[in-house]
Design an enzyme around this catalytic site. Sequence first.
Site, PDB file in Angstrom:
ATOM      1  N   GLY A   1      18.863  32.543  11.198  1.00  0.00           N
ATOM      2  CA  GLY A   1      18.403  33.514  10.215  1.00  0.00           C
ATOM      3  C   GLY A   1      19.459  34.558   9.918  1.00  0.00           C
ATOM      4  N   THR A   2      19.444  35.073   8.697  1.00  0.00           N
ATOM      5  CA  THR A   2      20.511  35.984   8.269  1.00  0.00           C
ATOM      6  C   THR A   2      20.374  37.395   8.830  1.00  0.00           C
ATOM      7  OG1 THR A   2      19.297  36.595   6.255  1.00  0.00           O
ATOM      8  CG2 THR A   2      20.812  34.715   6.110  1.00  0.00           C
TER       9      THR A   2
END
Length: 355
Positions: free
Chosen positions: A102-103
Amino acid sequence: MSTRATAHPHAASRVQVLYTGGTFGMADHGAGMGPRSGIGAEIADLIARYEEVGRSVELRYAEFDRVIDSAAADSGTAFRIAEWVRYRIESERPDGVVVIHGTDTMAYIGARIAFEVRDVAVPVVLTGAQIPLGHPGSDAERNLHLALDSIATQPGPGTYIGFGSALHPAVRASKRASDEYDAFTTVREFTPPPSPPALLPRRHSTATRLPVGMLTVFPGLHADLLSAAIRQYPGGIVLECYGSGTMPHGADVMETIRIATRRGTPVVVITQCASGSVDLERYLPGRALLEAGVISGGDMTREAALAKLAYLVDLGLSGGQLRDWMTTNMLGELSNPATPPLVPVHEDALTARSR
């Protein structure tokens, strides 16, 4: 952890792919976007489309048994990923590793992985997506292909974030946008050390040592808040200060820091600014911090400073040893000084082991 393999007899690149969760594979389950497991077949399809332009890949795919929204990453997440990466590199000998993550916490996780695997001989590339796989406008395929291209061109050993249109050194990267394809930026110039410092011993346990944390300085910061943060994170605190390293420096705040450093809790000072470095000799507040026993974080990003402090604390370093290593450019997280310092090599540091 589930694993599947797709082999190609004339593979140009042998790639390990680990899917940990994040927007890349998310779906809306009725209460907002959430992580989705079991996307191995979809990854294989993305690889097949990558190969249509003549770039062969020998894929080894795995995903954690529990994939997460990266906001749920904890202090042990990066270590668990790094251990998986190291095991796969040592056992499978790939040309590179892609970690789909995930960013939101990718820069934090990437920086910590960089320290944990700084001795491996192949690139490790973290990637993800702003829009999930299969959704209109998704950047998942493009980002995965960028990561694969990066491994094929061999940027050299190290940990990177491949996202949007660029490859970023993980120890210099930050997330800059929540709604743009180019979500990450290289905050400061990547400056590898002229001579890599001696390797520190690896930690062989998933048990977490004393936790470390971070606190951003702001006008009106109260000593009680600082004291509470230090109590919560006895392993150490990164203070994100103003400019060259200033902050409210009343007697109560400075005494709180002084008490912490005297009892062995490291306090590392970095700057909130996107460029420039901490210079604690410049202004009176900075000198007050020096006198209180803080460690200069130079021009490290918040992500790298937190990762490096946690890494060193987890190795059992403290006092002067920890200070030496925090202020030494280990893998490009700090700018090189005009006159390179002596590389800190302490016999007790090199023999430290998890307790």
